[in-house]
Design an enzyme around this catalytic site. Structure first.
Site, PDB file in Angstrom:
ATOM      1  N   GLY A  51       3.744   3.440   1.472  1.00  0.00           N
ATOM      2  CA  GLY A  51       4.117   3.720   2.850  1.00  0.00           C
ATOM      3  C   GLY A  51       3.283   2.909   3.816  1.00  0.00           C
ATOM      4  N   CYS A  52       3.092   3.425   5.012  1.00  0.00           N
ATOM      5  CA  CYS A  52       2.356   2.712   6.053  1.00  0.00           C
ATOM      6  C   CYS A  52       0.931   2.390   5.626  1.00  0.00           C
ATOM      7  CB  CYS A  52       2.325   3.572   7.319  1.00  0.00           C
ATOM      8  SG  CYS A  52       1.211   2.942   8.588  1.00  0.00           S
TER       9      CYS A  52
END
Length: 220
Positions: A51-52
């Site tokens: 993810g981020c």
């Protein structure tokens, strides 16, 4: 940086094939021989996408034995990827982190445990509202021993949860460092709304369930 996609856009993303992950150039990356990164000044390197990278960077830097976490891109088939290019989903790259660690203080096996303990392990192509192939979960291995550690932990977790684990397993090829403004983002921008509402809660959820003796700020 991070925005919540409208529902109709999410529907489009999941109804269409992700060409970044199925084209011949991407398949060549998946089938390549892994590249092993040598120790430098006694420090090893490991690579994860979850993810981020703003979130993942801070999570790994909370672990004892981790010296630094660098945000970047990996897993794709294009050279010199940028944030804008990776966000199109056409480069094959995912937001990733390079973990610089002391192998005498923390093992690769523990870093894999951190990986699985710090995300929604069943979410495909994203974490939370960050969706798309650039946010997909990938664990990179540099040799057969690392690959077997990953596969065994992934299999055990799938059995425990009775669910398919979304993380892909890639041979490591190259890590491209992200733009300067992405580095140490959580530490430098504590008042950013994404950091307050997404990154910090994710970090705290991880710290609440991971063994305290393995985290910085705690004593054995």
């Amino acid at each position: 940086m991070k925005k919540i996609l409208p529902l109709f856009m999410i529907a489009i993303l999941f109804s269409c094939q992700n060409t970044a992950q199925v084209n011949s150039k991407q398949q060549a990356v998946i089938n390549a021989e892994p590249i092993e990164v040598p120790l430098k000044d006694g420090k090893a390197r490991a690579y994860f996408a979850s993810g981020c990278f703003w979130c993942v960077e801070a999570i790994y830097e909370s672990v004892k034995g981790v010296e630094e976490s660098i945000s970047g891109y990996s897993g794709g088939h294009t050279k010199n990827p940028t944030y804008e290019a990776s966000n199109t989903g056409k480069t094959g790259h995912a937001e990733a982190v390079e973990i610089i660690y002391d192998p005498n203080a923390v093992s690769f096996e523990t870093l894999v445990d951190v990986y699985f303990a710090s995300q929604n392990v069943t979410q495909v192509n994203g974490q939370g509202n960050d969706r798309g192939s650039q946010y997909r979960s990938i664990i990179f291995y540099q040799n057969e021993a690392q690959k077997q550690i990953i596969l065994k932990k992934k299999e055990a977790l799938a059995k425990k949860l009775g669910a398919k684990i979304a993380a892909e397993v890639y041979p490591f090829q190259k890590f491209w460092i992200a733009e300067d403004y992405h580095q140490n983002y959580e530490r430098l921008h504590p008042d950013n709304s994404y950091i307050r509402n997404v990154s910090i809660p994710r970090l705290n959820r991880f710290k609440s369930k991971f063994p305290k003796k393995l985290l910085k700020g705690y004593h054995n």
